[in-house]
Write a protein that holds these residues in place. Sequence first.
Motif, PDB file in Angstrom:
ATOM      1  N   ARG A  44       2.447   1.720  -3.360  1.00 23.80           N
ATOM      2  CA  ARG A  44       1.413   1.980  -4.360  1.00 23.80           C
ATOM      3  C   ARG A  44       0.958   3.438  -4.303  1.00 23.80           C
ATOM      4  O   ARG A  44       0.724   4.078  -5.333  1.00 23.80           O
ATOM      5  N   GLU A  45       0.842   3.970  -3.092  1.00 25.49           N
ATOM      6  CA  GLU A  45       0.422   5.365  -2.952  1.00 25.49           C
ATOM      7  C   GLU A  45       1.474   6.311  -3.523  1.00 25.49           C
ATOM      8  O   GLU A  45       1.150   7.288  -4.220  1.00 25.49           O
ATOM      9  N   ALA A  56       4.526  -6.708  -2.054  1.00 27.70           N
ATOM     10  CA  ALA A  56       3.343  -6.595  -1.210  1.00 27.70           C
ATOM     11  C   ALA A  56       3.124  -7.921  -0.484  1.00 27.70           C
ATOM     12  O   ALA A  56       3.580  -8.966  -0.915  1.00 27.70           O
ATOM     13  N   PRO A  90       0.798  -1.239   0.000  1.00 22.81           N
ATOM     14  CA  PRO A  90       0.000   0.000   0.000  1.00 22.81           C
ATOM     15  C   PRO A  90       0.823   1.278   0.000  1.00 22.81           C
ATOM     16  O   PRO A  90       0.523   2.210  -0.745  1.00 22.81           O
ATOM     17  N   PRO A 118      -2.728  -8.681   0.801  1.00 18.04           N
ATOM     18  CA  PRO A 118      -2.736  -7.267   1.184  1.00 18.04           C
ATOM     19  C   PRO A 118      -4.124  -6.773   1.439  1.00 18.04           C
ATOM     20  O   PRO A 118      -5.105  -7.258   0.880  1.00 18.04           O
ATOM     21  N   ARG A 119      -4.243  -5.805   2.363  1.00 18.83           N
ATOM     22  CA  ARG A 119      -5.504  -5.134   2.577  1.00 18.83           C
ATOM     23  C   ARG A 119      -5.731  -4.111   1.486  1.00 18.83           C
ATOM     24  O   ARG A 119      -4.804  -3.507   0.968  1.00 18.83           O
ATOM     25  N   SER A 120      -6.986  -3.903   1.175  1.00 17.22           N
ATOM     26  CA  SER A 120      -7.318  -2.891   0.151  1.00 17.22           C
ATOM     27  C   SER A 120      -6.909  -1.529   0.670  1.00 17.22           C
ATOM     28  O   SER A 120      -7.141  -1.209   1.844  1.00 17.22           O
ATOM     29  N   PRO A 121      -6.338  -0.670  -0.173  1.00 15.00           N
ATOM     30  CA  PRO A 121      -5.922   0.652   0.286  1.00 15.00           C
ATOM     31  C   PRO A 121      -7.146   1.516   0.573  1.00 15.00           C
ATOM     32  O   PRO A 121      -8.218   1.262   0.071  1.00 15.00           O
TER      33      PRO A 121
END
Length: 418
Positions: free
Chosen positions: A360-361, A411, A357, A415-418
């Motif tokens: 990705r951000e 990741a 996350p 992974p948790r959704s952002p």
Amino acid sequence: MTRVVLALLLLWPAFPIAAQDSPGSDVLVRQSIKPESGAVIGQHVALYVDVLFRNGMPRPPRVSLPDAPGLQAFRFETQATTIQESIGNESYVGQRFEFALYPRRGGVFELPPAAVTLLDRNGAETRTAQGQALRLDVGVPPGVDPSQPVVATRGLTLTEQWVPGQDGTFKAGDAILRTITRSAEDVPGLAMRDLAFPVPDGVRAYADPPEIDDHSNRGAITGRRTDRVTYVFERGGHVTIPAVAQPWWDLATRTVRTAQAPGATITVEAPSATATPAAAAARSEGGWLARHRSSLIAGGAFLVVLAFAVAGFLRHRRRTDAADESAAFAALRRACATSDAAAVYHAFARWRAFLAPAEREAASRAAIRLDAALFSGASARWENRDSVEFVRLLADIRRSHSPHASEFRLAPLNPRSP
């Protein structure tokens, strides 16, 4: 063996009574029961739904029953019976659908119409039809307890088996398996009552889920239910395991009968009187370990093998993901050698899917210029130098989030959704 599809009907809302289709209609629906009168609680009542088509049936329809309080209803996985009739000088062909009803209380039941969905040759729904409301009177024979599930049949058997045999030698900590099998004509196993297994002091009972094995032969159902319970003896002495009874109403003789599993009286050896409690406990534990040593060793070995397998899978998964991420970034570099914003964006989206996350951000912030070029019309253009600068920014992000210059932290596996 025919598997049984259970449609357990507990609540039956009120429906308006529909008029029966008259001869001359293109579709006729008829609803009937057998026996029409004299049914008793727990007895199998057959409900028939005939769906007839004038001049041919395009496709077998779907038929269902509304819910009813106090009734169990079963539909068996057998094809409906094909029927042909001449009604009012017209030729009709169709199918008969059968449901098995088991009343769980006495009194009057208002059976509402069956719901029929008509289909065309391709299986698409065309319209609906319904049967006719019926009345079912159910009696409670004398001597029958209506507060418990009642079995009404012409034949019921009950057998009991012990493993090991009840006459064997048992010690504190040993166990014995009791198997009770009931079989009844015209009664599915799911309609039979649950058995109670009370135990005396010093005994524990562990019941398995019941095993249902029903058979159907030309519409005749033979229900079979097997119950298993394991008794564990906690101390020595004479142990009496109670009998188990199955009352049933004999439709042939019109009397109440009872099938019984007699139970058993088992002698369990107590620990030596000269042994201290601690020694007795140690012997008991040692005996248990001796009896189950092979199982424990096998189970431990299995866990070790499983742990190595999982660890190997995770290592393989991480290596695979790392290789995939590297391949995706190499494809992104190739796309950034051009001024094709759409190709750059697609390659970027594939590579970004491998990021955690936080990474990705950061990558998404670096793509603001690319987003504007693609989605804000002609006001923003994307040129080759933009591609070069964009891949440079992403390479910096890739290095800054990696513990080593040549590696990239992937990741997590989930992974948790952002």
